[in-house]
Design a protein around this motif. Structure first.
Motif, PDB file in Angstrom:
ATOM      1  N   UNK A  38       0.836  -1.201   0.000  1.00 56.49           N
ATOM      2  CA  UNK A  38       0.000   0.000   0.000  1.00 56.49           C
ATOM      3  C   UNK A  38       0.871   1.252   0.000  1.00 56.49           C
ATOM      4  N   UNK A  39       1.936   1.262   0.792  1.00 54.70           N
ATOM      5  CA  UNK A  39       2.839   2.416   0.840  1.00 54.70           C
ATOM      6  C   UNK A  39       3.528   2.636  -0.504  1.00 54.70           C
ATOM      7  N   UNK A  40       3.955   1.558  -1.145  1.00 56.93           N
ATOM      8  CA  UNK A  40       4.637   1.686  -2.437  1.00 56.93           C
ATOM      9  C   UNK A  40       3.691   2.258  -3.498  1.00 56.93           C
ATOM     10  N   UNK A  41       2.462   1.760  -3.533  1.00 57.22           N
ATOM     11  CA  UNK A  41       1.489   2.268  -4.510  1.00 57.22           C
ATOM     12  C   UNK A  41       1.212   3.742  -4.232  1.00 57.22           C
ATOM     13  N   UNK A  42       1.032   4.096  -2.969  1.00 62.77           N
ATOM     14  CA  UNK A  42       0.802   5.505  -2.599  1.00 62.77           C
ATOM     15  C   UNK A  42       1.976   6.378  -3.016  1.00 62.77           C
ATOM     16  N   UNK A  43       3.197   5.911  -2.783  1.00 65.04           N
ATOM     17  CA  UNK A  43       4.388   6.676  -3.153  1.00 65.04           C
ATOM     18  C   UNK A  43       4.470   6.866  -4.665  1.00 65.04           C
ATOM     19  N   UNK A  44       4.137   5.830  -5.440  1.00 70.72           N
ATOM     20  CA  UNK A  44       4.192   5.945  -6.898  1.00 70.72           C
ATOM     21  C   UNK A  44       3.116   6.898  -7.420  1.00 70.72           C
TER      22      UNK A  44
END
Length: 147
Positions: A38-44
């Motif tokens: 979830x954090x990676x998708x949010x960061x992207x």
């Protein structure tokens, strides 16, 4: 961008799990935690690597309409007009072209007769003529960009 980000992007384009906890399933498959996915998708999304994250519905099945549209935008206004066009919730995506009509975007309306109204609102907001090209026939090409 590392191999996990690339794997998430590739899966998002056609191998995204449809289940009660898709992020958990992805996490197990790529070797990290659900929270990290979830954090990676949010960061992207935040850094612009991804411009959108969510399902793509066939609006026409529900009585809506997709319309490809184009505008001739003066180069010195391109960023400004991009921001205006992208602010419309009906605009699915937007891209530059090396052509007299140098900005192209897709309008997706829940009701077919809303398209003309959206075109008029974009024209009023930008001060530029919008050229709509309603879809006449659909071709399914299964476009993917493996990263």
């Amino acid at each position: 961008m590392d191999s996990i980000d690339r794997d998430l992007i590739n899966r998002y384009q056609g191998d995204f799990p449809i289940c009660a906890r898709p992020y958990l399933q992805l996490a197990e498959e790529v070797g990290c935690s659900e929270e990290e996915v979830i954090q990676r998708i949010s960061a992207m999304l935040e850094d612009g690597t991804l411009t959108r994250f969510g399902p793509l519905y066939d609006v026409e099945v529900f009585g809506g309409q997709f319309t490809l549209a184009a505008i001739e935008v003066p180069e010195d206004r391109f960023d400004e007009v991009t921001e205006i066009v992208n602010s419309f919730s009906e605009v699915a995506h937007n891209y530059a072209r090396n052509h007299q009509l140098n900005m192209w975007f897709v309008i997706a309306c829940e009701v077919a007769n809303q398209t003309d109204e959206v075109v008029q609102r974009i024209e009023q907001a930008t001060g530029l003529k919008v050229y709509p090209f309603p879809k006449e026939k659909e071709f399914y090409i299964n476009l993917r960009f493996d990263v």
